[in-house]
Each structure stands twice: as structure tokens, then as C-alpha cells.
Design a protein around this motif. Structure first.
Motif, short mmCIF file in Angstrom:
data_model
loop_
_atom_site.label_atom_id
_atom_site.label_comp_id
_atom_site.label_asym_id
_atom_site.label_seq_id
_atom_site.Cartn_x
_atom_site.Cartn_y
_atom_site.Cartn_z
N ASP A 63 1.02 -1.20 -0.05
CA ASP A 63 -0.08 0.04 0.09
C ASP A 63 0.82 1.25 0.09
O ASP A 63 0.74 2.43 -0.54
N ASP A 66 2.41 1.71 -3.35
CA ASP A 66 1.28 2.29 -4.31
C ASP A 66 1.06 3.79 -4.27
O ASP A 66 0.99 4.41 -5.03
N ARG A 67 1.07 4.00 -2.97
CA ARG A 67 0.82 5.75 -2.75
C ARG A 67 1.91 6.41 -2.66
O ARG A 67 2.01 7.35 -3.34
#
Length: 128
Positions: A63, A66-67
Motif C-alpha cells: 500500500d 502504491d501511494r
């Protein structure tokens, strides 16, 4: 407290480990799969480490990548008394990610401080 390691999020820990070993003469000191990620510790001359975090299947590091993309994820400071360090942070008005110590990589106890309270830096306290 003393510097322990910097955590680096990456999609390819093996390639980054090779780069840092050649660049910094920082050999692999420890490798494991922990909490849905591959973890590689590279030892620096002063006793500190680069901790490379590679997602296994989803999870927090996936996560994060991805961010935010690859890069520095957290800074870790070693303490001899993790509960006391958390009490000191709490008493100073710092928001805690972890209210109590929890198991971390390499068998250490860890706890994180929320970056909104620490100038945008995710700080990890680690007790060996």
C-alpha cells in the motif's frame, strides 16, 4: 536512544541490497519474511542498518509503495526500555501508532509513533 536503522520500501530488495553492498560495503546481516513482506537488513560500519522492505502479497508496504513509491519508509531508534520510551512520547503529546510494544522483525519488540506528531517522519522505537 541511538540510531538503529532506516527502513526503505522497495519492490526489489535483492537488487537494492546488491546496490548498497557495492556502494556502501553493507553486506546482508539478516533476511526473513515477516508480516507479509520480505525484510533484509544490511549492516553499516557503525553498527546501524538499512532495512529493505519488499511486499510479499499485498499488505502495508505494498500500500505504501502504491501511494508513495519507493524510498525511506521509517527511521528506527533503539531503546533499552520500550514501554518507558512510549510513556515519554505519550506524555509529550505524541500520537502513537502502537500503544504497546509488539513483535517486530529479527525478533525485536517495536512500536511506531505517528508521523503527524513527528514532523512527517514515521519513527519506530525498537528494543533488541
Amino acid at each position: 536512544m541511538r540510531f538503529d536503522h532506516v527502513g526503505v520500501a522497495t519492490r526489489d530488495a535483492a537488487d537494492l541490497a546488491d546496490l548498497f553492498d557495492g556502494l556502501l560495503d553493507a553486506p546482508v546481516a539478516h533476511e526473513e519474511t515477516f508480516d507479509g513482506m520480505g525484510v533484509v537488513f544490511l549492516e553499516l560500519d557503525d553498527g546501524g542498518y538499512f532495512e529493505l522492505l519488499e511486499p510479499d502479497d499485498g499488505g502495508a508496504i505494498a500500500d505504501y509503495l502504491d501511494r508513495e513509491g519507493p524510498g525511506i519508509h521509517h527511521v528506527a531508534l533503539a531503546t533499552d526500555d520500550l514501554p518507558a520510551a512510549l510513556d515519554r512520547a505519550r506524555d509529550s503529546g505524541v500520537d502513537l501508532v502502537d500503544e504497546a510494544p509488539r513483535p517486530g522483525a529479527w525478533g525485536h519488540e517495536v512500536a511506531f509513533l505517528h508521523p503527524r506528531s513527528t514532523g512527517g517522519v514515521l519513527v519506530e522505537f525498537v528494543e533488541h
